[in-house]
Motif scaffolding. Structure first.
Motif, PDB file in Angstrom:
ATOM      1  N   GLU A  74      10.777 -15.258  13.524  1.00  0.00           N
ATOM      2  CA  GLU A  74      12.030 -14.404  13.095  1.00  0.00           C
ATOM      3  C   GLU A  74      11.587 -13.050  13.015  1.00  0.00           C
ATOM      4  OE1 GLU A  74      14.882 -15.863  12.429  1.00  0.00           O
ATOM      5  OE2 GLU A  74      14.365 -17.866  12.961  1.00  0.00           O
ATOM      6  N   TRP A  75      10.447 -12.810  12.628  1.00  0.00           N
ATOM      7  CA  TRP A  75       9.940 -11.346  12.598  1.00  0.00           C
ATOM      8  C   TRP A  75       8.287 -11.272  12.197  1.00  0.00           C
ATOM      9  CZ3 TRP A  75       7.629  -9.581   8.199  1.00  0.00           C
ATOM     10  CH2 TRP A  75       7.524 -10.764   7.057  1.00  0.00           C
ATOM     11  N   SER A  76       7.935 -10.123  12.904  1.00  0.00           N
ATOM     12  CA  SER A  76       6.307 -10.103  12.624  1.00  0.00           C
ATOM     13  C   SER A  76       6.069  -8.502  12.889  1.00  0.00           C
ATOM     14  CB  SER A  76       5.671 -10.868  13.731  1.00  0.00           C
ATOM     15  OG  SER A  76       4.447 -10.618  13.878  1.00  0.00           O
ATOM     16  N   ASN A  77       5.361  -8.048  11.788  1.00  0.00           N
ATOM     17  CA  ASN A  77       4.615  -6.767  11.841  1.00  0.00           C
ATOM     18  C   ASN A  77       3.606  -6.664  10.928  1.00  0.00           C
ATOM     19  OD1 ASN A  77       7.022  -6.684   9.642  1.00  0.00           O
ATOM     20  ND2 ASN A  77       5.625  -5.083   9.263  1.00  0.00           N
ATOM     21  N   ALA A  78       2.914  -5.453  11.297  1.00  0.00           N
ATOM     22  CA  ALA A  78       1.702  -4.974  10.171  1.00  0.00           C
ATOM     23  C   ALA A  78       2.238  -4.656   8.707  1.00  0.00           C
ATOM     24  CB  ALA A  78       0.655  -4.147  10.962  1.00  0.00           C
ATOM     25  N   LEU A  79       1.530  -4.814   7.980  1.00  0.00           N
ATOM     26  CA  LEU A  79       1.883  -4.438   6.526  1.00  0.00           C
ATOM     27  C   LEU A  79       1.043  -3.232   6.119  1.00  0.00           C
ATOM     28  CD1 LEU A  79       2.141  -7.981   4.601  1.00  0.00           C
ATOM     29  CD2 LEU A  79       3.857  -6.646   5.821  1.00  0.00           C
ATOM     30  N   MET A  80      -0.188  -3.363   6.275  1.00  0.00           N
ATOM     31  CA  MET A  80      -1.066  -2.051   5.980  1.00  0.00           C
ATOM     32  C   MET A  80      -2.421  -2.203   6.853  1.00  0.00           C
ATOM     33  SD  MET A  80      -3.001  -3.416   2.349  1.00  0.00           S
ATOM     34  CE  MET A  80      -1.469  -3.484   1.538  1.00  0.00           C
ATOM     35  N   ASN A  81      -3.185  -1.128   6.901  1.00  0.00           N
ATOM     36  CA  ASN A  81      -4.044  -0.806   7.553  1.00  0.00           C
ATOM     37  C   ASN A  81      -5.603  -0.866   6.510  1.00  0.00           C
ATOM     38  OD1 ASN A  81      -3.151  -0.320  10.243  1.00  0.00           O
ATOM     39  ND2 ASN A  81      -2.719   1.745   9.801  1.00  0.00           N
ATOM     40  N   VAL A  82      -6.435  -1.372   6.695  1.00  0.00           N
ATOM     41  CA  VAL A  82      -7.647  -1.477   5.871  1.00  0.00           C
ATOM     42  C   VAL A  82      -8.753  -1.125   6.689  1.00  0.00           C
ATOM     43  CG1 VAL A  82      -6.517  -3.047   4.520  1.00  0.00           C
ATOM     44  CG2 VAL A  82      -7.966  -3.778   6.401  1.00  0.00           C
ATOM     45  N   ASP A  83      -9.956  -0.587   5.882  1.00  0.00           N
ATOM     46  CA  ASP A  83     -11.136  -0.265   6.491  1.00  0.00           C
ATOM     47  C   ASP A  83     -11.871  -1.672   6.971  1.00  0.00           C
ATOM     48  OD1 ASP A  83     -13.537   0.769   6.905  1.00  0.00           O
ATOM     49  OD2 ASP A  83     -14.115   1.978   5.025  1.00  0.00           O
ATOM     50  N   PRO A  84     -12.066  -1.530   8.168  1.00  0.00           N
ATOM     51  CA  PRO A  84     -12.792  -2.851   9.033  1.00  0.00           C
ATOM     52  C   PRO A  84     -14.247  -2.868   8.245  1.00  0.00           C
ATOM     53  CG  PRO A  84     -12.579  -1.120  10.486  1.00  0.00           C
ATOM     54  CD  PRO A  84     -11.891  -0.519   9.337  1.00  0.00           C
ATOM     55  N   LEU A  85     -14.812  -1.714   7.907  1.00  0.00           N
ATOM     56  CA  LEU A  85     -16.368  -1.851   7.648  1.00  0.00           C
ATOM     57  C   LEU A  85     -16.449  -2.362   6.264  1.00  0.00           C
ATOM     58  CD1 LEU A  85     -17.423   1.383   9.040  1.00  0.00           C
ATOM     59  CD2 LEU A  85     -17.615  -0.675  10.077  1.00  0.00           C
ATOM     60  N   VAL A  86     -15.255  -2.536   5.411  1.00  0.00           N
ATOM     61  CA  VAL A  86     -15.346  -2.983   4.036  1.00  0.00           C
ATOM     62  C   VAL A  86     -14.860  -4.353   4.084  1.00  0.00           C
ATOM     63  CG1 VAL A  86     -14.600  -2.682   1.619  1.00  0.00           C
ATOM     64  CG2 VAL A  86     -14.964  -0.745   3.083  1.00  0.00           C
ATOM     65  N   ASP A  87     -15.909  -5.174   3.727  1.00  0.00           N
ATOM     66  CA  ASP A  87     -15.801  -6.498   3.604  1.00  0.00           C
ATOM     67  C   ASP A  87     -15.130  -7.135   2.322  1.00  0.00           C
ATOM     68  OD1 ASP A  87     -15.641  -9.468   4.486  1.00  0.00           O
ATOM     69  OD2 ASP A  87     -17.787  -9.651   3.841  1.00  0.00           O
ATOM     70  N   GLY A  88     -14.099  -6.452   1.854  1.00  0.00           N
ATOM     71  CA  GLY A  88     -13.596  -6.796   0.492  1.00  0.00           C
ATOM     72  C   GLY A  88     -12.101  -6.932   0.317  1.00  0.00           C
ATOM     73  N   TYR A  89     -11.491  -7.079   1.535  1.00  0.00           N
ATOM     74  CA  TYR A  89     -10.001  -7.287   1.548  1.00  0.00           C
ATOM     75  C   TYR A  89      -9.857  -8.890   1.706  1.00  0.00           C
ATOM     76  CZ  TYR A  89      -9.327  -2.421   2.091  1.00  0.00           C
ATOM     77  OH  TYR A  89      -9.435  -0.866   1.909  1.00  0.00           O
ATOM     78  N   GLU A  90      -9.101  -9.493   0.735  1.00  0.00           N
ATOM     79  CA  GLU A  90      -9.108 -10.857   0.529  1.00  0.00           C
ATOM     80  C   GLU A  90      -7.543 -11.049   0.175  1.00  0.00           C
ATOM     81  OE1 GLU A  90     -11.306 -14.800  -1.362  1.00  0.00           O
ATOM     82  OE2 GLU A  90     -11.961 -12.793  -1.730  1.00  0.00           O
ATOM     83  N   LEU A  91      -6.884 -12.116   1.057  1.00  0.00           N
ATOM     84  CA  LEU A  91      -5.805 -12.553   0.424  1.00  0.00           C
ATOM     85  C   LEU A  91      -5.880 -13.920  -0.539  1.00  0.00           C
ATOM     86  CD1 LEU A  91      -2.368 -12.975   2.186  1.00  0.00           C
ATOM     87  CD2 LEU A  91      -2.831 -14.577   0.562  1.00  0.00           C
ATOM     88  N   LEU A  92      -5.865 -13.695  -1.775  1.00  0.00           N
ATOM     89  CA  LEU A  92      -6.272 -14.722  -2.973  1.00  0.00           C
ATOM     90  C   LEU A  92      -4.992 -15.684  -2.856  1.00  0.00           C
ATOM     91  CD1 LEU A  92      -7.820 -12.726  -5.724  1.00  0.00           C
ATOM     92  CD2 LEU A  92      -8.897 -13.878  -4.118  1.00  0.00           C
ATOM     93  N   TYR A  93      -3.914 -15.173  -3.231  1.00  0.00           N
ATOM     94  CA  TYR A  93      -2.651 -16.104  -3.411  1.00  0.00           C
ATOM     95  C   TYR A  93      -1.550 -15.545  -2.818  1.00  0.00           C
ATOM     96  CZ  TYR A  93      -5.906 -16.060  -7.245  1.00  0.00           C
ATOM     97  OH  TYR A  93      -7.151 -16.180  -8.016  1.00  0.00           O
ATOM     98  N   SER A  94      -0.419 -16.421  -2.461  1.00  0.00           N
ATOM     99  CA  SER A  94       0.968 -16.065  -2.140  1.00  0.00           C
ATOM    100  C   SER A  94       1.748 -17.151  -2.472  1.00  0.00           C
ATOM    101  CB  SER A  94       1.127 -15.831  -0.640  1.00  0.00           C
ATOM    102  OG  SER A  94       0.855 -17.168   0.094  1.00  0.00           O
ATOM    103  N   ALA A  95       2.932 -16.746  -3.121  1.00  0.00           N
ATOM    104  CA  ALA A  95       3.793 -17.674  -3.774  1.00  0.00           C
ATOM    105  C   ALA A  95       5.347 -17.158  -3.511  1.00  0.00           C
ATOM    106  CB  ALA A  95       3.544 -18.032  -5.206  1.00  0.00           C
ATOM    107  N   SER A  96       6.331 -18.240  -3.366  1.00  0.00           N
ATOM    108  CA  SER A  96       7.675 -17.955  -3.232  1.00  0.00           C
ATOM    109  C   SER A  96       8.361 -18.325  -4.454  1.00  0.00           C
ATOM    110  CB  SER A  96       8.224 -18.400  -2.050  1.00  0.00           C
ATOM    111  OG  SER A  96       8.330 -19.850  -2.051  1.00  0.00           O
ATOM    112  N   VAL A  97       9.384 -17.361  -5.046  1.00  0.00           N
ATOM    113  CA  VAL A  97       9.968 -17.600  -6.116  1.00  0.00           C
ATOM    114  C   VAL A  97      11.333 -17.234  -5.941  1.00  0.00           C
ATOM    115  CG1 VAL A  97      10.316 -17.004  -8.562  1.00  0.00           C
ATOM    116  CG2 VAL A  97       8.052 -16.814  -7.495  1.00  0.00           C
ATOM    117  N   THR A  98      12.362 -18.229  -6.237  1.00  0.00           N
ATOM    118  CA  THR A  98      13.777 -18.063  -6.135  1.00  0.00           C
ATOM    119  C   THR A  98      14.359 -17.391  -7.349  1.00  0.00           C
ATOM    120  OG1 THR A  98      13.724 -19.801  -4.635  1.00  0.00           O
ATOM    121  CG2 THR A  98      15.763 -18.858  -5.702  1.00  0.00           C
ATOM    122  N   LEU A  99      15.037 -16.174  -7.223  1.00  0.00           N
ATOM    123  CA  LEU A  99      15.600 -15.400  -8.258  1.00  0.00           C
ATOM    124  C   LEU A  99      17.253 -15.010  -7.881  1.00  0.00           C
ATOM    125  CD1 LEU A  99      12.718 -12.924  -8.719  1.00  0.00           C
ATOM    126  CD2 LEU A  99      13.201 -14.635 -10.296  1.00  0.00           C
TER     127      LEU A  99
END
Length: 413
Positions: A388-413
């Motif tokens: 449906e869509w696709s794009n980059a959200l942010m740029n990060v430093d490729p030399l820093v091995d510290g970017y990790e997606l821990l959790y994602s969750a959807s909530v209906t409000l």
């Protein structure tokens, strides 16, 4: 004289325009709530800044009941990124031009943690247990997605990391997540109405499960998947344990989620797969059989990018648990030797009838975090996916091995 007066230019009368939402001030709360319920969730933050009354209306439980009755609910995806040494929470915002970005919200007021279990109950996200500095914790924090405020609730009786968790009939069930020969507290159940935890023992004939990498709720049962893709479940309404069928390939599936009564997951090769959830069941008295998944068709353009993603890293505790499981089960020589090579580096979560994907892409001297939303349709016994869509959200430093997606969750409000 009269003619001269008539010839004079008439002064234009100044018309005062009421600021947006000012007319609501004179309306009773019940009527004002119905008006506010028609506004987009993305306008609520700006509206809450106008007055204390609006802030009160926007945090009212009645507002979300009215939105549901009006069919005005929206599905919001929340994301937790670990940018060492801190965890940062965001909400994914879709724009009208089909782009998306991450909007920061208040983060967990506690030390950075990994290997927590995350579940959604009503309009709240529960972050359960996890590892802080390599030490499991029994703490439970709750994010109120209406106000984006955090609070702590009663802790579990056992410290847990890499546990399985799910919601059944308004109660939270947490399975495993610790190393011990005592399985009397292997399951804990949280009742949000009484704010209390109860313990349930693991059935003796089932082997003790330590490393759990996925879980899903289906047919009022909580299914968990261990490091060898062996599946087992607990049924609260029947008060019993059972063994499910096992995965066809060892360790190449992650992030199981249910959409339109189908079970989806992602493989380390970058493909999205689906199962009929009925295949989870193993008839009593029978040996577990392999669950043969089918690949979602039409997503070849994503495969290569997803297969090289390393957005998901693993803490020392997860690696240690995996090593114990590997030795215990005597994996064959062809099996991957590292946990990061075993499971996919991309992540997915359900978003209403669709799936939202997160992964990272290395482009020259920069690394980008990407996101895409996929929809699905069934044709001639196959499932086809559409981006449906696709794009980059942010740029990060490729030399820093510290970017990790821990959790994602959807909530209906």
């Amino acid at each position: 004289m009269a003619n001269s007066e008539e010839s004079r230019p008439q002064k234009k009368r100044k018309v005062e325009v009421s600021p947006p939402f000012s007319l609501l001030s004179s309306l009773p709360d019940e009527v004002a709530l119905n008006c506010v319920a028609l506004t987009s969730r993305w306008d609520h933050e700006a509206l809450s800044l106008t007055s204390k009354r609006y802030r009160s209306l926007l945090t009212s439980h009645d507002l979300y009941k009215i939105r549901s009755l009006m069919g005005r609910t929206e599905t919001c995806v929340y994301v937790c990124l670990r940018i060492r040494p801190v965890d940062r929470w965001y909400i994914l915002r879709r724009r009208k031009n089909l782009d998306a970005d991450l909007i920061p919200i208040p983060s967990l007021p506690s030390r950075s943690r990994v290997a927590s279990s995350v579940v959604v109950l009503d309009s709240e996200i529960y972050v359960i247990g996890g590892s802080k500095g390599g030490i499991p914790t029994c703490e439970v924090w709750v994010l109120d997605c209406r106000t984006h405020t955090w609070r702590i609730v009663p802790s579990m009786g056992m410290a847990r990391a890499n546990a399985s968790a799910g919601v059944i009939d308004g109660k939270i069930y947490v399975l495993g997540g610790f190393i011990s020969d005592d399985y009397s507290n292997w399951v804990e159940v949280f009742d949000p109405k009484t704010q209390t935890w109860d313990s349930l023992p693991l059935q003796k004939e089932l082997p003790g499960r330590r490393y759990i990498h996925d879980s899903v709720v289906w047919d009022q049962k909580l299914y968990a998947v261990d490091g060898k893709e062996e599946t087992f479940y607990y049924s609260p309404c029947q008060g019993k344990w059972g063994r499910g069928n096992r995965g066809h390939l060892v360790g190449n599936r992650r992030d199981w989620c249910m959409i339109d009564n189908l079970l989806f997951c992602i493989s380390k090769k970058g493909s999205i797969h689906w199962y009929d959830p009925k295949d989870l069941n193993c008839p009593e008295g029978c040996e577990p059989e392999g669950m043969y998944s089918k690949e979602v068709l039409g997503l070849d353009s994503l495969k290569r990018s997803l297969s090289t993603s390393r957005l998901v890293h693993f803490d020392d505790l997860s690696v240690a648990l995996w090593q114990k499981e590997k030795l215990r089960y005597s994996f064959p020589s062809w099996a991957p030797t590292r946990l990061i090579d075993l499971l996919p580096g991309a992540r997915l979560t359900n978003c209403g009838p669709n799936i939202v994907l997160f992964w990272d892409v290395l482009k020259g001297n920069r690394r980008e975090i990407w996101c895409a939303e996929l929809s699905f349709k069934r044709l001639a016994g196959e499932i086809w996916g559409n981006i449906e869509w696709s794009n980059a959200l942010m740029n990060v430093d490729p030399l820093v091995d510290g970017y990790e997606l821990l959790y994602s969750a959807s909530v209906t409000l």
